[in-house]
Design an enzyme around this catalytic site. Structure first.
Site, PDB file in Angstrom:
ATOM      1  N   ASN A  10      -5.553   7.466  -6.076  1.00 42.76           N
ATOM      2  CA  ASN A  10      -6.291   8.504  -5.416  1.00 42.76           C
ATOM      3  C   ASN A  10      -5.613   9.613  -6.162  1.00 42.76           C
ATOM      4  O   ASN A  10      -5.109  10.699  -5.265  1.00 42.76           O
ATOM      5  CB  ASN A  10      -6.135   8.803  -4.126  1.00 42.76           C
ATOM      6  CG  ASN A  10      -5.179   8.564  -3.208  1.00 42.76           C
ATOM      7  OD1 ASN A  10      -4.087   8.063  -3.769  1.00 42.76           O
ATOM      8  ND2 ASN A  10      -4.974   9.345  -2.236  1.00 42.76           N
ATOM      9  N   ALA A  44      -3.024  15.238   4.867  1.00 42.07           N
ATOM     10  CA  ALA A  44      -2.875  14.186   5.812  1.00 42.07           C
ATOM     11  C   ALA A  44      -1.804  13.013   5.016  1.00 42.07           C
ATOM     12  O   ALA A  44      -2.080  12.999   3.672  1.00 42.07           O
ATOM     13  CB  ALA A  44      -4.332  13.371   6.017  1.00 42.07           C
ATOM     14  N   HIS A  58       1.469   5.351  -2.216  1.00 42.72           N
ATOM     15  CA  HIS A  58       1.319   6.657  -2.982  1.00 42.72           C
ATOM     16  C   HIS A  58       2.320   7.073  -3.836  1.00 42.72           C
ATOM     17  O   HIS A  58       2.992   7.678  -3.047  1.00 42.72           O
ATOM     18  CB  HIS A  58       0.302   7.735  -2.176  1.00 42.72           C
ATOM     19  CG  HIS A  58      -0.819   7.178  -1.518  1.00 42.72           C
ATOM     20  ND1 HIS A  58      -2.122   7.168  -1.929  1.00 42.72           N
ATOM     21  CD2 HIS A  58      -0.867   6.536  -0.332  1.00 42.72           C
ATOM     22  CE1 HIS A  58      -2.939   6.750  -0.836  1.00 42.72           C
ATOM     23  NE2 HIS A  58      -2.264   6.259   0.126  1.00 42.72           N
ATOM     24  N   ASP A  63       1.906   2.874   3.373  1.00 44.64           N
ATOM     25  CA  ASP A  63       1.051   3.945   3.091  1.00 44.64           C
ATOM     26  C   ASP A  63       1.787   5.551   2.860  1.00 44.64           C
ATOM     27  O   ASP A  63       1.360   6.444   3.375  1.00 44.64           O
ATOM     28  CB  ASP A  63       0.003   4.265   4.262  1.00 44.64           C
ATOM     29  CG  ASP A  63      -1.087   5.416   3.784  1.00 44.64           C
ATOM     30  OD1 ASP A  63      -1.173   5.358   2.768  1.00 44.64           O
ATOM     31  OD2 ASP A  63      -1.763   5.801   4.709  1.00 44.64           O
ATOM     32  N   LEU A  91      -4.026   9.837   8.049  1.00 42.85           N
ATOM     33  CA  LEU A  91      -5.328   9.195   8.026  1.00 42.85           C
ATOM     34  C   LEU A  91      -5.248   7.620   7.818  1.00 42.85           C
ATOM     35  O   LEU A  91      -4.776   7.454   6.865  1.00 42.85           O
ATOM     36  CB  LEU A  91      -6.256   9.879   7.278  1.00 42.85           C
ATOM     37  CG  LEU A  91      -6.956  11.342   7.722  1.00 42.85           C
ATOM     38  CD1 LEU A  91      -7.608  11.905   6.718  1.00 42.85           C
ATOM     39  CD2 LEU A  91      -7.479  10.968   9.167  1.00 42.85           C
ATOM     40  N   HIS A  93      -4.072   0.074   6.201  1.00 45.27           N
ATOM     41  CA  HIS A  93      -3.298   0.965   7.504  1.00 45.27           C
ATOM     42  C   HIS A  93      -4.364   0.866   8.642  1.00 45.27           C
ATOM     43  O   HIS A  93      -4.710   1.870   8.925  1.00 45.27           O
ATOM     44  CB  HIS A  93      -3.112   2.266   6.833  1.00 45.27           C
ATOM     45  CG  HIS A  93      -4.280   2.912   5.718  1.00 45.27           C
ATOM     46  ND1 HIS A  93      -5.611   3.088   6.207  1.00 45.27           N
ATOM     47  CD2 HIS A  93      -4.204   3.500   4.928  1.00 45.27           C
ATOM     48  CE1 HIS A  93      -6.299   3.424   5.272  1.00 45.27           C
ATOM     49  NE2 HIS A  93      -5.485   3.960   4.343  1.00 45.27           N
ATOM     50  N   HIS A  96       3.386  14.792   0.684  1.00 52.56           N
ATOM     51  CA  HIS A  96       2.869  15.987   0.436  1.00 52.56           C
ATOM     52  C   HIS A  96       3.805  17.207   0.411  1.00 52.56           C
ATOM     53  O   HIS A  96       4.603  16.957   1.439  1.00 52.56           O
ATOM     54  CB  HIS A  96       1.589  16.406   1.490  1.00 52.56           C
ATOM     55  CG  HIS A  96       0.556  15.542   1.334  1.00 52.56           C
ATOM     56  ND1 HIS A  96      -0.815  15.962   0.425  1.00 52.56           N
ATOM     57  CD2 HIS A  96       0.122  14.511   1.934  1.00 52.56           C
ATOM     58  CE1 HIS A  96      -1.508  14.854   0.534  1.00 52.56           C
ATOM     59  NE2 HIS A  96      -1.020  14.048   1.484  1.00 52.56           N
ATOM     60  N   ARG A 130       1.930   9.262  -6.547  1.00 51.94           N
ATOM     61  CA  ARG A 130       1.409  10.383  -7.118  1.00 51.94           C
ATOM     62  C   ARG A 130       1.836  10.278  -8.587  1.00 51.94           C
ATOM     63  O   ARG A 130       2.136   9.074  -9.063  1.00 51.94           O
ATOM     64  CB  ARG A 130       1.915  11.766  -6.511  1.00 51.94           C
ATOM     65  CG  ARG A 130       1.984  11.834  -5.064  1.00 51.94           C
ATOM     66  CD  ARG A 130       0.674  11.693  -4.409  1.00 51.94           C
ATOM     67  NE  ARG A 130       0.503  11.917  -2.986  1.00 51.94           N
ATOM     68  CZ  ARG A 130      -0.214  11.772  -2.099  1.00 51.94           C
ATOM     69  NH1 ARG A 130      -1.224  10.819  -2.602  1.00 51.94           N
ATOM     70  NH2 ARG A 130      -0.268  11.914  -0.749  1.00 51.94           N
ATOM     71  N   HIS A 146     -10.250   1.672   2.984  1.00 57.42           N
ATOM     72  CA  HIS A 146      -9.822   2.610   3.692  1.00 57.42           C
ATOM     73  C   HIS A 146     -11.210   2.618   4.929  1.00 57.42           C
ATOM     74  O   HIS A 146     -12.435   3.093   4.316  1.00 57.42           O
ATOM     75  CB  HIS A 146      -9.845   4.205   3.129  1.00 57.42           C
ATOM     76  CG  HIS A 146      -9.318   5.327   3.892  1.00 57.42           C
ATOM     77  ND1 HIS A 146      -8.253   5.713   3.906  1.00 57.42           N
ATOM     78  CD2 HIS A 146      -9.948   5.834   4.959  1.00 57.42           C
ATOM     79  CE1 HIS A 146      -8.292   6.574   4.934  1.00 57.42           C
ATOM     80  NE2 HIS A 146      -9.399   6.723   5.647  1.00 57.42           N
ATOM     81  N   LYS A 157      -9.919  -0.153  -4.639  1.00 56.89           N
ATOM     82  CA  LYS A 157      -9.695   0.342  -3.646  1.00 56.89           C
ATOM     83  C   LYS A 157     -10.936   1.073  -3.342  1.00 56.89           C
ATOM     84  O   LYS A 157     -11.388   2.010  -4.081  1.00 56.89           O
ATOM     85  CB  LYS A 157      -8.592   1.295  -3.498  1.00 56.89           C
ATOM     86  CG  LYS A 157      -8.539   2.093  -2.609  1.00 56.89           C
ATOM     87  CD  LYS A 157      -8.176   1.528  -1.179  1.00 56.89           C
ATOM     88  CE  LYS A 157      -7.869   2.264   0.108  1.00 56.89           C
ATOM     89  NZ  LYS A 157      -6.700   3.368   0.116  1.00 56.89           N
ATOM     90  N   HIS A 159       0.674  -1.285  -0.202  1.00 55.68           N
ATOM     91  CA  HIS A 159       0.099  -0.057  -0.291  1.00 55.68           C
ATOM     92  C   HIS A 159       0.758   1.155   0.025  1.00 55.68           C
ATOM     93  O   HIS A 159       1.595   1.708   1.068  1.00 55.68           O
ATOM     94  CB  HIS A 159      -0.898   0.069   1.209  1.00 55.68           C
ATOM     95  CG  HIS A 159      -1.890   1.459   1.180  1.00 55.68           C
ATOM     96  ND1 HIS A 159      -3.204   1.207   1.524  1.00 55.68           N
ATOM     97  CD2 HIS A 159      -1.550   2.574   1.265  1.00 55.68           C
ATOM     98  CE1 HIS A 159      -3.734   2.319   1.479  1.00 55.68           C
ATOM     99  NE2 HIS A 159      -2.523   3.133   1.463  1.00 55.68           N
TER     100      HIS A 159
HETATM  101  C1  NCD Z   1      -3.093   9.250   1.822  1.00 58.05           C
HETATM  102  C2  NCD Z   1      -2.798  10.397   0.758  1.00 58.05           C
HETATM  103  O1  NCD Z   1      -2.313  11.467   1.097  1.00 58.05           O
HETATM  104  O2  NCD Z   1      -2.976  10.055  -0.339  1.00 58.05           O
HETATM  105  N1  NCD Z   1      -3.105  10.239   3.198  1.00 58.05           N
HETATM  106  C3  NCD Z   1      -2.974   9.499   4.439  1.00 58.05           C
HETATM  107  O3  NCD Z   1      -3.018  10.246   5.484  1.00 58.05           O
HETATM  108  N2  NCD Z   1      -2.840   8.390   4.575  1.00 58.05           N
HETATM  109  C4  NCD Z   1      -4.579   8.830   1.714  1.00 58.05           C
HETATM  110  C5  NCD Z   1      -4.918   7.642   2.421  1.00 58.05           C
HETATM  111  O4  NCD Z   1      -4.260   6.449   2.439  1.00 58.05           O
HETATM  112  O5  NCD Z   1      -5.520   7.649   3.216  1.00 58.05           O
HETATM  113 ZN    ZN Z   2      -2.897   5.172   1.587  1.00 57.52          ZN
END
Ligand code: NCD
Ligand code: ZN
Length: 372
Positions: free
Chosen positions: A70, A292, A44, A276, A248, A203, A280, A46, A165, A128, A42
């Site tokens: 996402n 988050a 991200h 996860d 989150l 998560h 950002h 981007r 989620h 997802k 799991h």
């Molecule tokens: C994730 C994100 O920034 O894409 N943020 C997070 O706090 N984990 C999204 C997610 O997995 O909830």
């Molecule tokens: Zn995530």
């Protein structure tokens, strides 16, 4: 797409001497740990220029990773996932055998025909489910889970896993209770109604989630992040708001952290690694309404080694990081290995790429283990 290498301001410990408690001799070789190459189930990445930073950071250690969908706009179709996958492959060095596994974004409009198409594609690992509004870029998520029956039925029939989620979004539910209430209201009924559907509760952050997954049928599993075993909500809120520990589902109280630690080191194959990692930029975290997500890719396996080491459970790291996820998803275990050496260092304070700056999770803090 820019291919400039990211610069990392890591402060590597200058001394490679072992910890003073391990030996009085200055020539002792540091302890080392060799495990099957791990996978990240799991994260991200981007899209766009950032991929040249995020993908190599993960491919440095991990053989495979499930790439969350996402984006804006979200990765809702097989065609969009193929396009996104090509962007990821384009930034990998020729010699890399890293394999991105694509998750599709479930929307209220996803149809059983979409699921059948996804099931045919070997690069797609599952769907997802984001409850609409639960987290970053989830506004296109599912608004009425109860109406998704035919889609879940088709996923069960074609063996397509559902990655969740697990938080409710009802404004009257306290943020610290949102995972537990999701399990009661939605997850328990889904697992009862679809007993042959593979479900991953992503998560997990509570004892309630760990207990639920342990007691549910064999096709229900969970991923655990480094931050949820290394920290609790004091690390977010005591002495000021620590924005880089905000993700989150939000960090919970210590008793939950301890339950997650026990699940991670239990050797129970229902619990496996999913960082996860969620970048950002610094300005989007350090602001009045910060985003988050904890960006952990640059130190991911080292953070888990830190946690397992603190719990005297390094012998349980390999199952959690390298075996159980592959077994759950019905993929072969990796054949290569990585070696971690016990050599204290400090996590990077910042990462810069393409003129932007990120503050990673655990920035500047000590870590006991490095990848050799
Ligand atoms: C994730 C994100 O920034 O894409 N943020 C997070 O706090 N984990 C999204 C997610 O997995 O909830
Ligand atoms: Zn995530």
């Amino acid at each position: 797409m820019s291919n400039t290498a990211p610069s990392i301001s890591a402060i590597h410990a200058t001394s490679s001497a072992p910890r003073s408690d391990s030996s009085s001799s200055s020539h002792t070789t540091p302890a080392s740990l060799t495990i099957t190459r791990p996978d990240d189930w799991h994260l991200h990445f981007r899209d766009g220029d950032m991929l040249a930073m995020t993908v190599p950071a993960t491919a440095r250690v991990f053989r495979r990773a499930i790439v969350m969908p996402n984006l804006v706009p979200p990765v809702t179709t097989v065609a969009l996932a193929e396009q996104y996958r090509h962007h990821i492959m384009a930034v990998l060095p020729e010699e890399s055998n890293f394999e991105p596994l694509m998750a599709l974004y479930l929307t209220q409009g996803t149809s059983p025909a979409d699921v059948r198409e996804a099931a045919q594609n070997p690069n797609i690992i599952g769907y997802k489910l984001y409850p609409a509004g639960a987290t970053t870029n989830s506004s296109s998520g599912v608004r009425t889970i109860d109406a998704m029956g035919p889609v879940l039925e088709t996923m069960q029939e074609f063996g397509v896993p559902l990655l969740i989620h697990g938080e409710v979004t009802e404004p009257e539910i306290d943020i610290f209770d949102r995972e537990r209430v999701f399990i009661e209201r939605y997850l328990a009924p889904i697992t009862q109604k679809f007993p042959r559907l593979k479900v991953v509760l992503e998560h997990i952050t509570t004892k309630d989630a760990a207990d639920f997954v342990r007691e549910a049928h064999d096709l229900v599993a969970a991923t655990i992040t480094p931050q949820h075993i290394l920290m609790n909500r004091n690390d977010l809120l005591v002495g000021g708001v620590h924005v880089h520990n905000y993700c989150l589902p939000v960090l919970k109280r210590r008793t939950h952290q301890e339950a997650l630690q026990q699940a991670a080191i239990s050797g129970n194959p229902k619990f496996f690694l999913g960082t996860d990692s969620a970048p950002h930029v610094q300005a989007a975290k350090e602001t009045a309404c910060g985003c988050a997500g904890c960006f952990s890719a640059f130190t991911a396996i080292e953070l888990y080694a830190e946690a397992f080491g603190q719990l005297n459970a390094l012998d349980k790291l390999e199952g959690f990081a390298s075996h159980f996820g592959a077994d759950f998803y019905g993929r072969p275990r990796n054949t290569e290995t990585i070696t971690l050496v016990q050599k204290p260092w400090h996590a990077p304070k910042t990462v810069t790429h393409g003129g932007e700056t990120w503050v990673p999770y655990w920035a500047g803090r000590a870590l006991q283990w490095q990848v050799a």
